[in-house]
Design a protein around this motif. Structure first.
Motif, PDB file in Angstrom:
ATOM      1  N   VAL A  54       0.835  -1.159   0.059  1.00  0.00           N
ATOM      2  CA  VAL A  54      -0.107   0.007  -0.008  1.00  0.00           C
ATOM      3  C   VAL A  54       0.788   1.146   0.041  1.00  0.00           C
ATOM      4  O   VAL A  54       0.457   2.343  -0.893  1.00  0.00           O
ATOM      5  CB  VAL A  54      -0.954  -0.163   1.158  1.00  0.00           C
ATOM      6  N   LEU A  55       2.000   1.225   0.787  1.00  0.00           N
ATOM      7  CA  LEU A  55       2.680   2.498   0.890  1.00  0.00           C
ATOM      8  C   LEU A  55       3.328   2.894  -0.470  1.00  0.00           C
ATOM      9  O   LEU A  55       3.859   3.824  -0.691  1.00  0.00           O
ATOM     10  CB  LEU A  55       3.932   2.239   2.058  1.00  0.00           C
ATOM     11  N   SER A  56       3.755   1.525  -1.413  1.00  0.00           N
ATOM     12  CA  SER A  56       4.363   1.915  -2.447  1.00  0.00           C
ATOM     13  C   SER A  56       3.621   2.389  -3.632  1.00  0.00           C
ATOM     14  O   SER A  56       4.060   2.888  -4.499  1.00  0.00           O
ATOM     15  CB  SER A  56       4.782   0.360  -3.013  1.00  0.00           C
ATOM     16  N   LEU A  57       2.440   2.662  -3.386  1.00  0.00           N
ATOM     17  CA  LEU A  57       1.477   3.518  -3.950  1.00  0.00           C
ATOM     18  C   LEU A  57       1.765   4.757  -3.965  1.00  0.00           C
ATOM     19  O   LEU A  57       1.258   5.770  -4.982  1.00  0.00           O
ATOM     20  CB  LEU A  57       0.069   3.212  -3.905  1.00  0.00           C
ATOM     21  N   ILE A  58       2.421   5.287  -2.884  1.00  0.00           N
ATOM     22  CA  ILE A  58       2.713   6.723  -2.695  1.00  0.00           C
ATOM     23  C   ILE A  58       4.235   6.799  -3.367  1.00  0.00           C
ATOM     24  O   ILE A  58       5.028   6.387  -2.574  1.00  0.00           O
ATOM     25  CB  ILE A  58       2.469   7.189  -1.358  1.00  0.00           C
ATOM     26  N   PRO A  59       4.674   7.639  -4.421  1.00  0.00           N
ATOM     27  CA  PRO A  59       5.852   7.824  -4.929  1.00  0.00           C
ATOM     28  C   PRO A  59       6.943   8.122  -4.024  1.00  0.00           C
ATOM     29  O   PRO A  59       6.628   9.090  -3.267  1.00  0.00           O
ATOM     30  CB  PRO A  59       5.689   8.702  -6.096  1.00  0.00           C
ATOM     31  N   ASP A  60       7.960   7.277  -3.767  1.00  0.00           N
ATOM     32  CA  ASP A  60       9.173   7.584  -3.036  1.00  0.00           C
ATOM     33  C   ASP A  60       8.827   7.526  -1.463  1.00  0.00           C
ATOM     34  O   ASP A  60       9.912   7.893  -0.753  1.00  0.00           O
ATOM     35  CB  ASP A  60       9.534   9.172  -3.402  1.00  0.00           C
ATOM     36  N   LEU A  61       7.808   7.267  -1.061  1.00  0.00           N
ATOM     37  CA  LEU A  61       7.521   7.188   0.295  1.00  0.00           C
ATOM     38  C   LEU A  61       8.344   6.244   1.084  1.00  0.00           C
ATOM     39  O   LEU A  61       8.948   6.473   2.083  1.00  0.00           O
ATOM     40  CB  LEU A  61       6.230   7.137   0.637  1.00  0.00           C
ATOM     41  N   ILE A  62       8.170   5.048   0.618  1.00  0.00           N
ATOM     42  CA  ILE A  62       8.815   3.860   1.399  1.00  0.00           C
ATOM     43  C   ILE A  62      10.359   4.251   1.609  1.00  0.00           C
ATOM     44  O   ILE A  62      10.891   4.141   2.746  1.00  0.00           O
ATOM     45  CB  ILE A  62       8.856   2.578   0.511  1.00  0.00           C
ATOM     46  N   GLU A  63      10.924   4.825   0.604  1.00  0.00           N
ATOM     47  CA  GLU A  63      12.680   5.352   0.874  1.00  0.00           C
ATOM     48  C   GLU A  63      12.649   6.201   1.792  1.00  0.00           C
ATOM     49  O   GLU A  63      13.755   6.345   2.311  1.00  0.00           O
ATOM     50  CB  GLU A  63      13.058   5.649  -0.687  1.00  0.00           C
ATOM     51  N   LYS A  64      11.795   7.130   2.194  1.00  0.00           N
ATOM     52  CA  LYS A  64      12.000   7.880   3.178  1.00  0.00           C
ATOM     53  C   LYS A  64      11.937   7.612   4.615  1.00  0.00           C
ATOM     54  O   LYS A  64      12.091   8.238   5.643  1.00  0.00           O
ATOM     55  CB  LYS A  64      10.804   9.128   2.934  1.00  0.00           C
ATOM     56  N   ILE A  65      11.139   6.264   4.757  1.00  0.00           N
ATOM     57  CA  ILE A  65      10.898   5.917   5.979  1.00  0.00           C
ATOM     58  C   ILE A  65      12.064   5.252   6.684  1.00  0.00           C
ATOM     59  O   ILE A  65      12.739   4.286   6.113  1.00  0.00           O
ATOM     60  CB  ILE A  65       9.641   4.840   6.083  1.00  0.00           C
ATOM     61  N   PRO A  66      12.618   5.720   7.948  1.00  0.00           N
ATOM     62  CA  PRO A  66      13.686   5.022   8.489  1.00  0.00           C
ATOM     63  C   PRO A  66      13.332   3.665   9.164  1.00  0.00           C
ATOM     64  O   PRO A  66      12.259   3.478   9.651  1.00  0.00           O
ATOM     65  CB  PRO A  66      14.106   5.931   9.803  1.00  0.00           C
ATOM     66  N   LYS A  67      14.124   2.776   8.490  1.00  0.00           N
ATOM     67  CA  LYS A  67      13.645   1.197   8.621  1.00  0.00           C
ATOM     68  C   LYS A  67      14.844   0.189   8.562  1.00  0.00           C
ATOM     69  O   LYS A  67      15.881   0.766   8.237  1.00  0.00           O
ATOM     70  CB  LYS A  67      12.477   0.740   7.625  1.00  0.00           C
ATOM     71  N   ARG A  68      14.587  -1.113   8.842  1.00  0.00           N
ATOM     72  CA  ARG A  68      15.496  -1.984   8.690  1.00  0.00           C
ATOM     73  C   ARG A  68      14.755  -3.170   8.219  1.00  0.00           C
ATOM     74  O   ARG A  68      13.667  -3.775   8.632  1.00  0.00           O
ATOM     75  CB  ARG A  68      16.489  -2.267  10.122  1.00  0.00           C
ATOM     76  N   GLU A  69      15.439  -3.741   7.307  1.00  0.00           N
ATOM     77  CA  GLU A  69      14.771  -5.058   6.419  1.00  0.00           C
ATOM     78  C   GLU A  69      15.263  -6.074   7.411  1.00  0.00           C
ATOM     79  O   GLU A  69      16.508  -6.284   7.756  1.00  0.00           O
ATOM     80  CB  GLU A  69      15.124  -5.288   4.822  1.00  0.00           C
ATOM     81  N   ILE A  70      14.401  -7.215   7.746  1.00  0.00           N
ATOM     82  CA  ILE A  70      14.424  -8.479   8.495  1.00  0.00           C
ATOM     83  C   ILE A  70      14.707  -9.661   7.655  1.00  0.00           C
ATOM     84  O   ILE A  70      13.775  -9.801   6.709  1.00  0.00           O
ATOM     85  CB  ILE A  70      13.580  -8.528   9.584  1.00  0.00           C
ATOM     86  N   SER A  71      15.846 -10.241   7.394  1.00  0.00           N
ATOM     87  CA  SER A  71      16.100 -11.414   6.470  1.00  0.00           C
ATOM     88  C   SER A  71      15.790 -12.701   7.136  1.00  0.00           C
ATOM     89  O   SER A  71      15.731 -13.666   6.489  1.00  0.00           O
ATOM     90  CB  SER A  71      17.268 -11.208   5.963  1.00  0.00           C
ATOM     91  N   GLU A  72      15.747 -12.981   8.262  1.00  0.00           N
ATOM     92  CA  GLU A  72      15.645 -14.159   9.153  1.00  0.00           C
ATOM     93  C   GLU A  72      14.861 -13.978  10.395  1.00  0.00           C
ATOM     94  O   GLU A  72      14.946 -12.999  11.076  1.00  0.00           O
ATOM     95  CB  GLU A  72      16.966 -14.837   9.307  1.00  0.00           C
ATOM     96  N   THR A  73      14.511 -15.123  10.874  1.00  0.00           N
ATOM     97  CA  THR A  73      13.796 -15.207  12.297  1.00  0.00           C
ATOM     98  C   THR A  73      14.434 -16.374  13.110  1.00  0.00           C
ATOM     99  O   THR A  73      14.721 -17.422  12.559  1.00  0.00           O
ATOM    100  CB  THR A  73      12.282 -15.555  12.178  1.00  0.00           C
TER     101      THR A  73
END
Length: 413
Positions: A54-73
């Motif tokens: 859903v957030l990807s529908l707003i151009p460039d928004l995801i790149e502005k969010i401070p975050k960290r991708e999780i690759s494993e659990t």
């Protein structure tokens, strides 16, 4: 030309996103938030593929969010009689938008969403708590606690667990305390994680206690410990200094697998009760509709609260476009069609996830050595054991979450 005016009650996750989506489709939304400024309360949330889509529908928004991708659990048992790794799996294949699961600090995410809404021309009015509203033939007039009023074509209430919009629509009802509390904080990566170059989501299962954590940026991990305790209000305020000191030196400070180090090194500690509300059979009356936690608050054990609110934003906007493509001020009858279809699509899904989240909480927090051992075996089986998870119930759930919110035959907005 000014578009159809929409009042959005609530400036959390859903409010700014819905405001931006509606603004981009020709509506004239305005957000009213009860707090006096963007909040710095709360810890974190996991943005999952369905929410990120859903957030990807707003151009460039995801790149502005401070975050960290999780690759494993990683899942561990801290039970002294059964201390071991229960499961380790890689996060599932990335979803439709090309995103996996990302951890984000809640205050940083909310500030980013508010700033983006304002940058895209959506006004955000702080210090306005919805007190009541009066519905007319073609509009709604909202009265705020500070004495001001405003009128719009329709109102969307996304003002959270303690929703004033919900109370005004359906009357007061008790929130349902789940019997569980969470105590959590933000801490530097523990030494064991840094040494091994790890940044996982992790779960530690103990006797009467469960700890979860995940990275929210390059240097910090957000964590929370769930226990069965007396009710604690959900106000997200941190403990006083003496209480924080006591907790940091308490029994959880010796949790294995890096858990104790996180407890000891947290910058501040917050404690809050976990609540949900009775399921509603409808989310609207007339020209007012609920979404997000105002409609379907959930305990956090599936990490889907914010992500389901984002799905709501997408589907409400999509259905408005389907049934009112010109964006003209809709009649009450037309809004009823939109809101009813929205509820038909969303109530069953969100109700199921609320129930599953409660069940996860019950599974995680079990007391007694033998009961915990059985729980550990259940968890190990559910999550595929020490090797990678394959065809487990977890994979089925995650695949379902990745698939949503876009289904075959639904047009993107």
């Amino acid at each position: 030309m000014t578009g159809t005016k929409v009042i959005i009650a609530g400036g959390g996750v859903a409010g700014p996103v819905l405001g931006i989506l509606l603004k981009r489709k020709g509506y004239d939304p305005i957000i009213y938030e009860r707090l006096d400024a963007p909040t710095d309360m709360g810890l974190s949330l996991a943005l999952q593929p369905n929410g990120l889509k859903v957030l990807s529908l707003i151009p460039d928004l995801i790149e502005k969010i401070p975050k960290r991708e999780i690759s494993e659990t990683l899942l561990w048992s801290s039970l002294p009689e059964d201390e071991r790794q229960l499961a380790h799996y890689e996060m599932p294949i990335k979803g439709l938008a090309g995103y996996g699961v990302n951890g984000a600090r809640r205050p940083a995410l909310l500030r980013t969403l508010i700033e983006e809404a304002q940058a895209q021309g959506v006004p955000v009015k702080f210090g306005h708590q919805l007190e009541s509203f009066e519905q007319h033939e073609d509009s709604v007039t909202v009265q705020f606690a500070n004495g001001t009023t405003d009128t719009a074509s329709f109102v969307v209430g996304c003002d959270g667990l303690h929703s004033d919009t919900r109370v005004t629509l359906f009357g007061k009802e008790p929130v349902s305390f789940t019997g569980l509390t969470q105590t959590g904080g933000i801490s530097p990566f523990p030494e064991a994680f840094r040494t091994k170059g790890m940044a996982p989501m992790f779960n530690i299962y103990g006797n009467g206690v469960h700890m979860i954590g995940y990275p929210v940026n390059e240097n910090e991990i957000s964590w929370a410990i769930t226990q069965r305790e007396a009710e604690a209000k959900e106000n997200w305020r941190h403990m006083d200094e003496e209480q924080q000191k006591e907790f940091k030196q308490g029994p959880h400070s010796s949790l294995p697998f890096g858990g104790g180090e996180l407890v000891r090194t947290a910058g501040r500690i917050v404690k809050y009760g976990l609540y949900d509300r009775p399921e509603l059979s409808t989310w609207h009356k007339g020209r007012v509709v609920l979404i997000g936690d105002a409609a379907h608050p959930t305990s956090p054990h599936l990490g889907q609260g914010a992500n389901q609110a984002l799905e709501d934003c997408y589907h409400l906007t999509r259905l408005l476009l389907v049934h009112n493509p010109t964006g003209a001020s809709p009649s009450t009858e037309l809004l009823s069609t939109v809101f009813t279809e929205f509820e038909t699509l969303r109530i069953a899904r969100t109700s199921d996830l609320v129930k599953r989240a409660r069940q996860q909480g019950e599974i995680r927090v079990i007391s007694g050595v033998e009961a915990c051992k059985k729980r550990n075996e259940t968890v190990a089986t559910m999550y595929g054991g020490p090797a990678k998870a394959d065809d487990t119930a977890l994979r089925v759930l995650l695949a379902d979450l990745i698939e949503h919110p876009f289904k075959p035959g639904e047009s993107e907005i």
